[in-house]
Design a protein around this motif. Structure first.
Motif, PDB file in Angstrom:
ATOM      1  N   PRO A   3       8.167 -11.474  62.471  1.00  0.00           N
ATOM      2  CA  PRO A   3       8.186 -10.623  61.967  1.00  0.00           C
ATOM      3  C   PRO A   3       9.701  -9.477  62.585  1.00  0.00           C
ATOM      4  O   PRO A   3      10.494  -8.968  61.777  1.00  0.00           O
ATOM      5  CB  PRO A   3       6.740  -9.689  61.770  1.00  0.00           C
ATOM      6  N   ALA A   4       9.968  -9.739  63.891  1.00  0.00           N
ATOM      7  CA  ALA A   4      10.898  -8.767  64.569  1.00  0.00           C
ATOM      8  C   ALA A   4      11.984  -9.396  64.311  1.00  0.00           C
ATOM      9  O   ALA A   4      12.777  -8.791  63.741  1.00  0.00           O
ATOM     10  CB  ALA A   4      10.744  -8.558  65.564  1.00  0.00           C
ATOM     11  N   GLY A   5      12.045 -10.658  64.271  1.00  0.00           N
ATOM     12  CA  GLY A   5      12.939 -11.611  63.153  1.00  0.00           C
ATOM     13  C   GLY A   5      14.133 -11.005  61.702  1.00  0.00           C
ATOM     14  O   GLY A   5      14.613 -10.582  61.228  1.00  0.00           O
ATOM     15  N   GLU A   6      13.257 -11.267  61.806  1.00  0.00           N
ATOM     16  CA  GLU A   6      12.859 -10.196  59.834  1.00  0.00           C
ATOM     17  C   GLU A   6      13.270  -8.892  60.402  1.00  0.00           C
ATOM     18  O   GLU A   6      14.657  -8.703  59.379  1.00  0.00           O
ATOM     19  CB  GLU A   6      11.758 -10.661  59.265  1.00  0.00           C
ATOM     20  N   LEU A   7      13.088  -8.202  60.603  1.00  0.00           N
ATOM     21  CA  LEU A   7      13.610  -7.134  61.126  1.00  0.00           C
ATOM     22  C   LEU A   7      14.478  -6.481  60.797  1.00  0.00           C
ATOM     23  O   LEU A   7      15.238  -5.612  60.917  1.00  0.00           O
ATOM     24  CB  LEU A   7      12.586  -5.907  61.403  1.00  0.00           C
ATOM     25  N   TRP A   8      15.225  -7.397  62.641  1.00  0.00           N
ATOM     26  CA  TRP A   8      16.448  -7.382  62.490  1.00  0.00           C
ATOM     27  C   TRP A   8      17.439  -7.462  62.238  1.00  0.00           C
ATOM     28  O   TRP A   8      18.861  -7.108  61.906  1.00  0.00           O
ATOM     29  CB  TRP A   8      16.472  -8.717  64.457  1.00  0.00           C
ATOM     30  N   LEU A  51      16.251 -11.366  47.575  1.00  0.00           N
ATOM     31  CA  LEU A  51      16.011 -12.585  47.348  1.00  0.00           C
ATOM     32  C   LEU A  51      15.379 -12.740  48.815  1.00  0.00           C
ATOM     33  O   LEU A  51      14.982 -13.575  48.874  1.00  0.00           O
ATOM     34  CB  LEU A  51      17.763 -13.264  47.522  1.00  0.00           C
ATOM     35  N   ARG A  52      16.152 -12.062  49.625  1.00  0.00           N
ATOM     36  CA  ARG A  52      14.957 -12.625  51.050  1.00  0.00           C
ATOM     37  C   ARG A  52      13.001 -12.710  51.192  1.00  0.00           C
ATOM     38  O   ARG A  52      12.407 -13.061  51.807  1.00  0.00           O
ATOM     39  CB  ARG A  52      15.066 -11.553  52.187  1.00  0.00           C
ATOM     40  N   ILE A  53      13.266 -11.359  50.319  1.00  0.00           N
ATOM     41  CA  ILE A  53      11.467 -11.267  50.337  1.00  0.00           C
ATOM     42  C   ILE A  53      11.037 -12.848  49.405  1.00  0.00           C
ATOM     43  O   ILE A  53       9.765 -12.873  49.869  1.00  0.00           O
ATOM     44  CB  ILE A  53      11.220 -10.556  49.562  1.00  0.00           C
ATOM     45  N   PHE A  56      10.921 -15.501  51.598  1.00  0.00           N
ATOM     46  CA  PHE A  56       9.563 -15.522  52.679  1.00  0.00           C
ATOM     47  C   PHE A  56       8.176 -15.130  52.364  1.00  0.00           C
ATOM     48  O   PHE A  56       7.572 -15.994  52.908  1.00  0.00           O
ATOM     49  CB  PHE A  56       9.385 -13.484  53.577  1.00  0.00           C
ATOM     50  N   GLU A  57       8.183 -15.431  51.233  1.00  0.00           N
ATOM     51  CA  GLU A  57       6.977 -15.580  50.115  1.00  0.00           C
ATOM     52  C   GLU A  57       6.849 -16.446  49.768  1.00  0.00           C
ATOM     53  O   GLU A  57       5.401 -17.366  49.571  1.00  0.00           O
ATOM     54  CB  GLU A  57       6.862 -14.305  48.804  1.00  0.00           C
ATOM     55  N   SER A  58       7.770 -17.167  50.293  1.00  0.00           N
ATOM     56  CA  SER A  58       6.947 -18.418  49.915  1.00  0.00           C
ATOM     57  C   SER A  58       7.673 -19.840  50.897  1.00  0.00           C
ATOM     58  O   SER A  58       8.216 -21.073  50.850  1.00  0.00           O
ATOM     59  CB  SER A  58       8.186 -19.358  48.321  1.00  0.00           C
ATOM     60  N   SER A  59       7.469 -18.766  51.610  1.00  0.00           N
ATOM     61  CA  SER A  59       7.764 -19.589  52.749  1.00  0.00           C
ATOM     62  C   SER A  59       8.814 -20.935  53.585  1.00  0.00           C
ATOM     63  O   SER A  59       9.146 -21.383  54.663  1.00  0.00           O
ATOM     64  CB  SER A  59       7.040 -20.694  53.238  1.00  0.00           C
ATOM     65  N   ILE A  60      10.244 -20.144  52.772  1.00  0.00           N
ATOM     66  CA  ILE A  60      12.046 -20.887  53.270  1.00  0.00           C
ATOM     67  C   ILE A  60      12.475 -20.010  54.095  1.00  0.00           C
ATOM     68  O   ILE A  60      12.661 -18.747  54.048  1.00  0.00           O
ATOM     69  CB  ILE A  60      12.146 -20.720  51.951  1.00  0.00           C
ATOM     70  N   LYS A  61      11.948 -20.462  55.641  1.00  0.00           N
ATOM     71  CA  LYS A  61      12.604 -19.389  56.295  1.00  0.00           C
ATOM     72  C   LYS A  61      14.663 -20.107  56.951  1.00  0.00           C
ATOM     73  O   LYS A  61      14.799 -21.047  56.503  1.00  0.00           O
ATOM     74  CB  LYS A  61      12.006 -19.892  57.924  1.00  0.00           C
ATOM     75  N   PHE A 109       9.274  -5.437  51.905  1.00  0.00           N
ATOM     76  CA  PHE A 109      10.370  -5.814  52.718  1.00  0.00           C
ATOM     77  C   PHE A 109       9.071  -5.759  54.137  1.00  0.00           C
ATOM     78  O   PHE A 109       8.691  -7.365  54.550  1.00  0.00           O
ATOM     79  CB  PHE A 109      11.399  -5.954  53.093  1.00  0.00           C
ATOM     80  N   VAL A 110       8.888  -4.948  54.894  1.00  0.00           N
ATOM     81  CA  VAL A 110       8.762  -4.316  55.861  1.00  0.00           C
ATOM     82  C   VAL A 110       6.578  -5.096  55.641  1.00  0.00           C
ATOM     83  O   VAL A 110       6.348  -5.298  56.774  1.00  0.00           O
ATOM     84  CB  VAL A 110       8.748  -3.246  56.147  1.00  0.00           C
ATOM     85  N   PHE A 111       5.882  -4.269  55.174  1.00  0.00           N
ATOM     86  CA  PHE A 111       4.747  -4.961  54.651  1.00  0.00           C
ATOM     87  C   PHE A 111       4.476  -6.539  54.346  1.00  0.00           C
ATOM     88  O   PHE A 111       3.898  -7.213  55.266  1.00  0.00           O
ATOM     89  CB  PHE A 111       4.351  -4.131  53.373  1.00  0.00           C
TER      90      PHE A 111
END
Length: 681
Positions: A3-8, A51-53, A56-61, A109-111
């Motif tokens: 999560p911290a990486g996503e926020l960054w 796109l990022r959401i 993330f929701e489809s677990s594609i990192k 996104f944050v949630f």
């Protein structure tokens, strides 16, 4: 990624795209070309977040190439929020629109990424407080900001905020609130309500009162606001935008349809709603100030509409008590009295056109004004009835006694020291005095055409609300509640009721006779059971319509003789209404059957009346029997149509309870000597 990486990642995305435009004082000399660049950059941020959401929701990192951090974790959210809020100061509506959309997406996104959504909402509210305070050049000393947040936000933005900035943040909070209510979580709603309530309590409303109570143009030099802000305030458009958006937010906050638990006994007891209720007198004054400075009729009507909606919704909350009803009534009489006094049938001729209809262009300005005015009139009357019935029906709490007793001498010539007596008197007086304004001055119970006068009033009242389906059944249910309360007060020979009744020459029970109102309602829709079916299957009116019909059928079965002997006469018997039969959608299977034919192997029903002119066995007038016959045919046809649709699993919900009431009605028709019993069985 954590999560911290996503926020960054989000922080880097915003920083790289918007840093050239979001530095302090970046918008002092923005050109049209710069605004275009800002719009492109902010739109790209929106697309990247969307796109990022999805990823993330489809677990594609997605692994980032660079491991360099642009800010520490605890500064990411403040930096993101401050940069996006700065975009709201751009004097371009498209940029502001994209900035609002981006902030809403950032909330999502944050949630979704499991980051600190609580902090994000707190930062939004903090931004609103600071932007509002800076707009009015107030000191931050009395505000309970987190010092680190204040220092950071002041360092990175909010230097050029104006009413557009404030309105934009309010708009973001409103959209987030709507999303929460669509798919809510109790803890999230509580966090949101707590943050917004804290924000509203700390806002410098007194400073805004002083600012908007002054003539901005004439006192420009004396106001403690810089020239940039004054020029915006003088134009009034940004201020109106803020006020309109703020009213939208408050209406969304108190939307009764989707309250949830919020940490108190129930959502409608959250302190936020008391805060909103206390803001209403100020809101009314601000709207009046804007009305004086703006000749736009549509804006004036919109603000009045939102204020009335807000007060109506607040009235449905169980946390609102007697003192709140008094407060709403006072505002209603002080600022909306002209709507209450407006004749019920003044603008009915213009009601056939929908908003934005091509036929609207053929209407005069006065007729167009009348259509909007009738809408406000319906809301104002609904609010009056709502406040009155709440006073008549609820048991008063002793802690409110002192507040209400202080007002008693203002509302009645005979102040009653007993709280409940005063409360009931006040509610009854409101109803009596309003109706008195719409009845002939010489009306009296002993007058020969008294019944016809009452019927004419009820008919005009129904015609007014037939043009607004959303309120129609709500107000009909309201009238049934009034009738029920009146019966209870009369039955127990209530002193307050008898005192008020003695001072008027007509009886509320005659005006709010629920059986007669139901007869008139059926007459206004031309006894067309398919119109009723339309109401029942509509997502907007279905629930309130079925409630009303259930209560009416129960009442009719317990007041059968009154229903049969309905005294419709005179001009009402020849009146017509705009409500006609409608097709029930494009699916031919949903089209209800016509009026059923005689009883046969399929169980269809038809009413057969005798020759009433030759039948002297019953002491009924011909037109009375005809109205009963039409009403009975309508309801039996409705029973047949609902039953057929339900058998085919085409009815949108389970109508068994309503069908049982309609079958009971059918049994009473079978017992009625006016009809051929065998044909009904």
């Amino acid at each position: 990624m954590s999560p911290a990486g996503e926020l960054w990642w989000l922080c880097r995305c915003v920083d790289e795209s918007l840093s050239p435009f979001t530095e302090p004082r970046a918008f002092v000399s923005t050109s049209k070309e710069n605004e275009k660049e800002i719009l492109i950059a902010s739109s790209q941020v929106v697309k990247k977040i969307q796109l990022r959401i999805r990823e993330f929701e489809s677990s594609i990192k997605e692994e980032l190439c660079s491991s360099e951090k642009h800010c520490s974790d605890h500064q990411c959210l403040p930096k993101i929020v401050s940069k996006m809020v700065n975009l709201l100061a751009v004097k371009n509506e498209f940029v502001q629109h994209v900035a609002v959309k981006a902030l809403v997406l950032i909330s999502e996104f944050v949630f979704a990424t499991g980051n600190n959504w609580d902090e994000f909402v707190h930062l939004l509210c903090c931004s609103l407080e600071m932007a509002f305070t800076r707009m009015l050049s107030c000191s931050f000393e009395n505000n309970n900001f987190d010092s680190s947040d204040v220092d950071f936000m002041l360092q990175h933005g909010l230097m050029n905020c104006d009413w557009s900035t404030v309105a934009g943040i309010v708009g973001v909070l409103r959209v987030i609130c709507k999303h929460l209510k669509e798919d809510y979580d109790d803890d999230l709603v509580k966090v949101y309500y707590d943050s917004v309530n804290s924000c509203l309590l700390k806002m410098p409303w007194n400073s805004l009162d002083e600012c908007w109570n002054c003539d901005v143009v004439r006192t420009k030099k004396s106001l403690p606001v810089n020239e940039l802000h004054l020029s915006n305030l003088g134009a009034m458009d940004p201020g109106i935008r803020f006020l309109g958006t703020f009213l939208q937010l408050l209406c969304t906050l108190v939307d009764r349809n989707d309250f949830v638990e919020t940490g108190c006994d129930s959502a409608d007891k959250h302190p936020l709603f008391v805060t909103v209720m206390n803001l209403i007198p100020r809101l009314v004054k601000w709207c009046l100030r804007k009305q004086e400075d703006n000749s736009e009729t549509c804006i004036i009507h919109y603000m009045k509409h939102k204020l009335l909606i807000l007060m109506i919704r607040l009235g449905s909350l169980s946390c609102m008590d007697c003192s709140d009803s008094f407060s709403r009534l006072e505002i209603l009489h002080n600022y909306f009295q002209e709507l209450l006094l407006q004749p019920l049938t003044q603008f009915l001729s213009a009601q056939g056109c929908l908003e934005d209809s091509p036929f609207l262009s053929s209407l005069s300005d006065g007729e167009t004004y009348g259509m909007s005015s009738s809408h406000l009139q319906r809301q104002a009357i609904f609010l009056l009835l709502d406040c009155s019935i709440s006073l008549v029906s609820q048991r008063g709490s002793k802690e409110n006694h002192s507040d209400c007793s202080a007002l008693s001498s203002y509302f009645t010539n005979n102040p009653d020291p007993e709280f409940d007596n005063f409360r009931i008197k006040k509610g009854l007086l409101e109803l009596y005095k309003w109706i008195q304004k719409h009845l002939p001055s010489e009306v009296s119970i002993n007058r020969e055409n008294y019944s016809e006068i009452c019927m004419n009033f009820m008919s005009s009242f129904l015609k007014l609300y037939l043009h607004e389906d959303d309120l129609l059944f709500e107000v009909l249910l309201q009238l049934m509640s009034i009738s029920s309360c009146l019966q209870q007060l009369s039955g127990r020979k209530d002193v307050a009721y008898q005192d008020v009744k003695r001072d008027f020459h007509f009886d509320l029970s005659d005006i709010f006779n629920s059986v007669y109102l139901f007869h008139l309602f059926l007459s206004e829709i031309h006894y067309d059971h398919q119109v009723l079916l339309d109401y029942l299957i509509s997502k907007d009116t279905g629930i309130s319509c079925v409630k009303y019909l259930l209560r009416c059928m129960n009442l009719i079965c317990n007041s059968w003789k009154l229903f049969v002997e309905f005294p419709l006469s005179g001009e009402l018997s020849n009146q017509s209404s705009c409500k006609r039969r409608k097709l029930l959608g494009d699916n031919p299977q949903l089209v209800a059957d016509e009026t059923p034919s005689s009883v046969d192997n399929n169980g269809s029903i038809e009413l057969h009346s005798k020759n009433f002119e030759e039948d002297n066995e019953y002491d009924f007038k011909h037109h009375n029997i005809e109205q009963f016959k039409k009403a009975a045919e309508c309801l039996l046809s409705l029973n047949n149509s609902i039953g057929n649709l339900h058998q085919k699993c085409l009815f949108p919900y389970n109508p068994e309870v309503l069908l049982r009431r309609l079958r009971r009605f059918q049994e009473l028709c079978c017992q009625e000597k006016l009809f051929d019993r065998q044909k009904l069985e």
